[in-house]
Motif scaffolding. Structure first.
Motif, mmCIF file in Angstrom:
data_model
loop_
_atom_site.group_PDB
_atom_site.id
_atom_site.type_symbol
_atom_site.label_atom_id
_atom_site.label_comp_id
_atom_site.label_asym_id
_atom_site.label_seq_id
_atom_site.Cartn_x
_atom_site.Cartn_y
_atom_site.Cartn_z
ATOM 1 N N TYR A 28 -11.193 0.276 -6.611
ATOM 2 C CA TYR A 28 -10.021 -0.598 -6.678
ATOM 3 C C TYR A 28 -10.081 -1.518 -5.457
ATOM 4 O O TYR A 28 -9.796 -1.110 -4.330
ATOM 5 C CB TYR A 28 -8.746 0.223 -6.704
ATOM 6 C CG TYR A 28 -8.572 0.994 -8.013
ATOM 7 C CD1 TYR A 28 -7.784 0.489 -9.031
ATOM 8 C CD2 TYR A 28 -9.232 2.213 -8.223
ATOM 9 C CE1 TYR A 28 -7.647 1.181 -10.237
ATOM 10 C CE2 TYR A 28 -9.099 2.901 -9.419
ATOM 11 C CZ TYR A 28 -8.310 2.382 -10.419
ATOM 12 O OH TYR A 28 -8.192 3.061 -11.613
ATOM 13 N N PHE B 120 -1.731 6.645 -11.459
ATOM 14 C CA PHE B 120 -2.677 5.611 -11.889
ATOM 15 C C PHE B 120 -2.236 5.066 -13.238
ATOM 16 O O PHE B 120 -1.574 5.762 -14.020
ATOM 17 C CB PHE B 120 -4.109 6.153 -11.970
ATOM 18 C CG PHE B 120 -4.286 7.284 -12.944
ATOM 19 C CD1 PHE B 120 -4.599 7.043 -14.281
ATOM 20 C CD2 PHE B 120 -4.136 8.594 -12.529
ATOM 21 C CE1 PHE B 120 -4.756 8.077 -15.169
ATOM 22 C CE2 PHE B 120 -4.290 9.636 -13.430
ATOM 23 C CZ PHE B 120 -4.599 9.391 -14.741
ATOM 24 N N THR C 61 -0.387 5.539 -18.482
ATOM 25 C CA THR C 61 0.026 5.806 -17.087
ATOM 26 C C THR C 61 0.229 7.303 -16.906
ATOM 27 O O THR C 61 0.876 7.964 -17.732
ATOM 28 C CB THR C 61 1.332 5.066 -16.734
ATOM 29 O OG1 THR C 61 1.124 3.674 -16.896
ATOM 30 C CG2 THR C 61 1.762 5.369 -15.304
ATOM 31 N N SER D 268 0.584 10.580 -13.615
ATOM 32 C CA SER D 268 0.793 10.894 -12.193
ATOM 33 C C SER D 268 0.511 12.373 -11.975
ATOM 34 O O SER D 268 0.567 13.173 -12.915
ATOM 35 C CB SER D 268 2.219 10.552 -11.746
ATOM 36 O OG SER D 268 3.160 11.323 -12.469
ATOM 37 N N LEU E 209 -11.222 8.074 -8.962
ATOM 38 C CA LEU E 209 -11.156 7.919 -10.412
ATOM 39 C C LEU E 209 -12.530 7.484 -10.931
ATOM 40 O O LEU E 209 -13.194 6.630 -10.326
ATOM 41 C CB LEU E 209 -10.093 6.894 -10.800
ATOM 42 C CG LEU E 209 -8.660 7.146 -10.272
ATOM 43 C CD1 LEU E 209 -7.727 6.050 -10.769
ATOM 44 C CD2 LEU E 209 -8.155 8.513 -10.674
ATOM 45 N N ASN F 122 -4.567 -2.409 -14.120
ATOM 46 C CA ASN F 122 -5.097 -1.116 -13.727
ATOM 47 C C ASN F 122 -4.795 -0.894 -12.242
ATOM 48 O O ASN F 122 -5.250 -1.671 -11.381
ATOM 49 C CB ASN F 122 -6.610 -1.048 -13.953
ATOM 50 C CG ASN F 122 -6.949 -0.941 -15.434
ATOM 51 O OD1 ASN F 122 -7.113 0.139 -15.973
ATOM 52 N ND2 ASN F 122 -7.058 -2.101 -16.104
ATOM 53 N N THR F 123 -4.055 0.155 -11.923
ATOM 54 C CA THR F 123 -3.625 0.408 -10.543
ATOM 55 C C THR F 123 -3.904 1.852 -10.178
ATOM 56 O O THR F 123 -3.997 2.748 -11.035
ATOM 57 C CB THR F 123 -2.122 0.121 -10.351
ATOM 58 O OG1 THR F 123 -1.359 0.997 -11.191
ATOM 59 C CG2 THR F 123 -1.808 -1.336 -10.686
ATOM 60 N N PHE F 124 -4.021 2.094 -8.883
ATOM 61 C CA PHE F 124 -4.198 3.431 -8.315
ATOM 62 C C PHE F 124 -3.345 3.474 -7.053
ATOM 63 O O PHE F 124 -3.504 2.621 -6.161
ATOM 64 C CB PHE F 124 -5.676 3.679 -8.023
ATOM 65 C CG PHE F 124 -5.962 5.021 -7.426
ATOM 66 C CD1 PHE F 124 -5.191 6.148 -7.723
ATOM 67 C CD2 PHE F 124 -7.039 5.181 -6.551
ATOM 68 C CE1 PHE F 124 -5.488 7.381 -7.178
ATOM 69 C CE2 PHE F 124 -7.330 6.422 -6.000
ATOM 70 C CZ PHE F 124 -6.546 7.522 -6.321
ATOM 71 N N SER F 125 -2.401 4.443 -6.960
ATOM 72 C CA SER F 125 -1.474 4.507 -5.805
ATOM 73 C C SER F 125 -1.168 5.969 -5.475
ATOM 74 O O SER F 125 -1.397 6.871 -6.286
ATOM 75 C CB SER F 125 -0.176 3.754 -6.104
ATOM 76 O OG SER F 125 0.500 4.367 -7.197
#
Length: 410
Positions: free
Chosen positions: A302, A332, A369, A371, A384, A400-403
């Motif tokens: 990312y 994510f 989504t 978690s 990931l 597309n996110t990763f937190s």
């Protein structure tokens, strides 16, 4: 004093006449012996001698009697002076008691003024509490108790009034006694009559002032009784408000105590938060569009980093490395725009934690989504992986996110 002075002058005159009688008798005897040669000398001498012998003892007896009278008069005058001094002392005592009565009247007037002020204040409070009179009617039992208490206070006030009346009666008796003694003294000496008349005038003035004082005291007592009645009615209506105020005060004190505890806890938490490591990151995949499908699994990197507090995420590798031991929250989102499969693996170090995928039959954006909450040790890595033959889609809109973030340390 005039009588005493007159008696002393009379005594001096008699002493002088007695001395002249002795000298004069002897002179007459000498003259008779010198100039009356024709008269019989023996008869003349005998007659003169008898006269002198008889006159001299009588004069000295009168002198002694007058001296005794003077001594008695001195004793009597001293006695009258002592009685006059005692009357002066008693008059001073009466005047002191009169001053005390005046002071008591002034004190009662000040107390009456204070009560009038209190009554005015209570009247203002009564105006504010009249709107609650319907609720106060239910508490007649409490008001009855307060009335009994006020009756007791009224009894004490009446007892105090009775004591004042007794004191005034005693003053009246003492003044009457002073008048009787002054009248007796007036008959015994003329000089004291003027002083006694002056004392009588002052005592009469004192009696008048005492009568005025009694009248003023009676008036003040009536006013105080009226004020007490009005105060009783007002206090009976304000007692409930005072109870409500006391209850609110108690609740306020409790709330203040709880607030202080809360502030103390907040301060403690703020100190703990200040000391606790801060870890949080938020990233997006790419702006290039389609990612995959690939023939093998690949680690997703990312590249767009928006938040990286603590620098735990490395965009060059795509790994999130836990800086401290604790519980972490990770999330994510997955998006694809092609038909086929979309999804990712979630790894902790080399251990598979989660796999989520979805098959797409139509072209268009579709999202997934998930978690997870993980307990990580310092140095543990989360990343990931895109499975082979899976595809994703991302753009400047960050599909597309990763937190993740640190919830608390262990």
């Amino acid at each position: 004093m005039r009588v005493v002075v007159g008696l002393l002058l009379l005594l001096l005159a008699l002493c002088g006449s007695g001395a002249q009688g002795e000298g004069g008798g002897l002179g007459q005897v000498g003259e008779i012996s010198e100039f009356q040669e024709t008269a019989p000398r023996d008869a003349a001498e005998e007659s003169t001698k008898q006269t002198t012998e008889q006159t001299t003892p009588d004069i000295w007896a009168e002198v002694r009697a007058l001296r005794d009278m003077v001594v008695e008069l001195k004793v009597f005058v001293e006695l009258l002076q002592r009685e006059n001094s005692d009357l002066q002392t008693r008059l001073s005592s009466s005047e002191s008691e009169l001053l005390l009565s005046k002071c008591r009247i002034d004190q009662l007037e000040r107390e009456n003024a204070v009560q009038a002020t209190d009554l005015t204040s209570l009247g203002t409070r009564l105006t504010a509490t009249e709107s609650k009179s319907s609720d106060l009617e239910k508490e007649n039992a409490v008001q009855a108790t307060d009335l009994i208490s006020l009756g007791t206070r009224l009894t004490a006030t009446e007892s105090k009034t009775s004591d004042l009346e007794k004191e005034n009666a005693d003053l009246q008796t003492r003044l009457s006694s002073s008048e009787s003694e002054l009248l007796l003294s007036k008959s015994r000496i003329d000089q004291l009559e003027r002083e006694n008349a002056d004392l009588q005038t002052r005592l009469s003035s004192s009696e008048s002032e005492l009568l005025l004082s009694k009248s003023r005291i009676d008036q003040l007592e009536r006013e105080n009784a009226d004020h007490e009645t009005r105060l009783t009615a007002t206090e009976s209506k304000s007692s409930d408000l005072e109870k409500e105020t006391a209850d609110l005060q108690t609740r306020l004190s409790s709330s203040e105590s709880e607030l202080l505890l809360s502030k103390s806890r907040i301060d403690q938490l703020e100190r703990e938060n200040a000391e606790r490591p801060k870890v949080a990151f938020y990233t997006a995949l790419t702006d290039a569009g389609h990612v995959g499908p690939y023939s093998t699994d690949i680690t997703l990197k990312y590249s767009k980093v928006f938040t990286n507090i603590g620098n735990a995420y490395n965009p060059a590798t795509g790994f999130f490395t836990a800086p401290v031991k604790g519980v972490y929250y990770l999330q994510f989102s997955v998006c694809s725009n092609r038909t086929g499969y979309m999804g990712v693996y979630v790894y902790k170090n080399n251990q598979l934690i989660m796999f989520n995928d979805e098959g797409k039959e139509e072209v268009g954006l579709e999202y997934l989504t998930k978690s997870v909450v993980l307990e990580l040790k310092a140095g543990d890595e989360i990343y990931l992986v895109l499975p082979s033959d899976y595809s994703l889609y991302d753009s400047p809109h960050n599909h597309n996110t990763f937190s993740g973030s640190l919830l608390f340390t262990l």
